[in-house]
Design a protein around this motif. Structure first.
Motif: not given
Length: 279
Positions: A61-79
């Motif tokens: 089985p593969a151990s890592s994805p081919v690319g990271d497309y940010g499906e689980a990325d979150t970001e706090e909105v400042e200001g």
């Protein structure tokens, strides 16, 4: 006065006639299909269950994805202040502007916007009809009892960016972001369903985004390609306006006349969908 007495029970001959009549009526009812609807009936032979067959069982089985497309990325909105933690009291345009200010040179990925879209944000005060930020929608996706915020942003090439914001530990946080050549966006329970144009005529992509409590983000939990009544028209014809199904369907048309390349799509990315620079 002498009165004749009627027998207390029917005579044997009479009893046989009544019994025969009852049997005849019962047979007629069954023949007419008027039996008890609760009767058990056979559904036919049950097909034999067939378990899944694993192909190439020796393949590691593969151990890592081919690319990271940010499906689980979150970001706090400042200001951006959220009075009482109520997202109904926040201007969606202020949120988008804050994200642009935090990522001024990002034109791809979940936070990426075209330069034309960034410029159009300046019209959101003086020319609301030209503002790329569409009407906001609200739904509790995280299950904490508070409404989260859905924002749609029109972009060139008939694309639509869709973002979801929630209050996470008292901070305004983007918990989902994607963009695509969208046919429509739907709220279904606690899922956000994005319908997008497929490269196959007569079909569409349908992606359901759902809250994942482990990642603390919305993930594309179901991705399908289905027959569509909104099949893309020949090149040069005006395509359907992206619209949210709940609320005002006339939120505004998307720019351009023909579908173009997608800068990012978390559910169906490809190398051509992730430009390093703006269009």
């Amino acid at each position: 006065m002498n009165r004749s007495r009627r027998p207390s029970h029917p005579r044997p001959a009479r009893r046989r006639v009544l019994a025969a009549g009852a049997l005849a009526l019962a047979a007629t009812a069954l023949a007419a299909g008027c039996g008890d609807p609760g009767d058990l009936r056979s559904a036919g032979a049950t097909p034999t269950a067939v378990g899944p067959t694993r192909l190439w069982p020796d393949l590691p089985p593969a151990s890592s994805p081919v690319g990271d497309y940010g499906e689980a990325d979150t970001e706090e909105v400042e200001g951006v202040k959220v009075p009482g933690g109520d997202l109904h009291k926040v201007n969606p345009v202020a949120i988008v502007r804050a994200e642009v200010a935090a990522n001024p040179d990002v034109y791809s990925g979940p936070d990426g916007l075209y330069k034309e879209t960034v410029e159009a944000l300046k019209d959101c005060g003086s020319e609301p009809k030209d503002c790329p930020v569409l009407k906001a929608y609200y739904r509790d996706f995280t299950g904490d009892g508070k409404d989260d915020l859905v924002v749609g942003i029109r972009m060139p090439e008939e694309q639509l960016a869709v973002r979801v914001y929630a209050m996470e530990k008292g901070h305004l946080t983007q918990i989902m972001g994607t963009s695509d050549a969208v046919l429509g966006v739907e709220l279904a329970g606690r899922d956000l369903v994005v319908r997008a144009v497929s490269g196959i005529p007569g079909y569409e992509y349908r992606t359901a985004w759902s809250w994942d409590r482990h990642q603390r983000a919305m993930l594309p939990t179901r991705d399908e390609i289905l027959r569509s009544s909104d099949a893309p028209r020949p090149k040069g014809a005006r395509s359907q306006v992206p619209a949210l199904t709940e609320g005002d369907p006339g939120a505004g048309p998307g720019p351009g006349e023909t579908p173009g390349p997608t800068p990012t799509s978390a559910a169906r990315p490809s190398a051509d969908d992730r430009p390093d620079e703006g269009p």
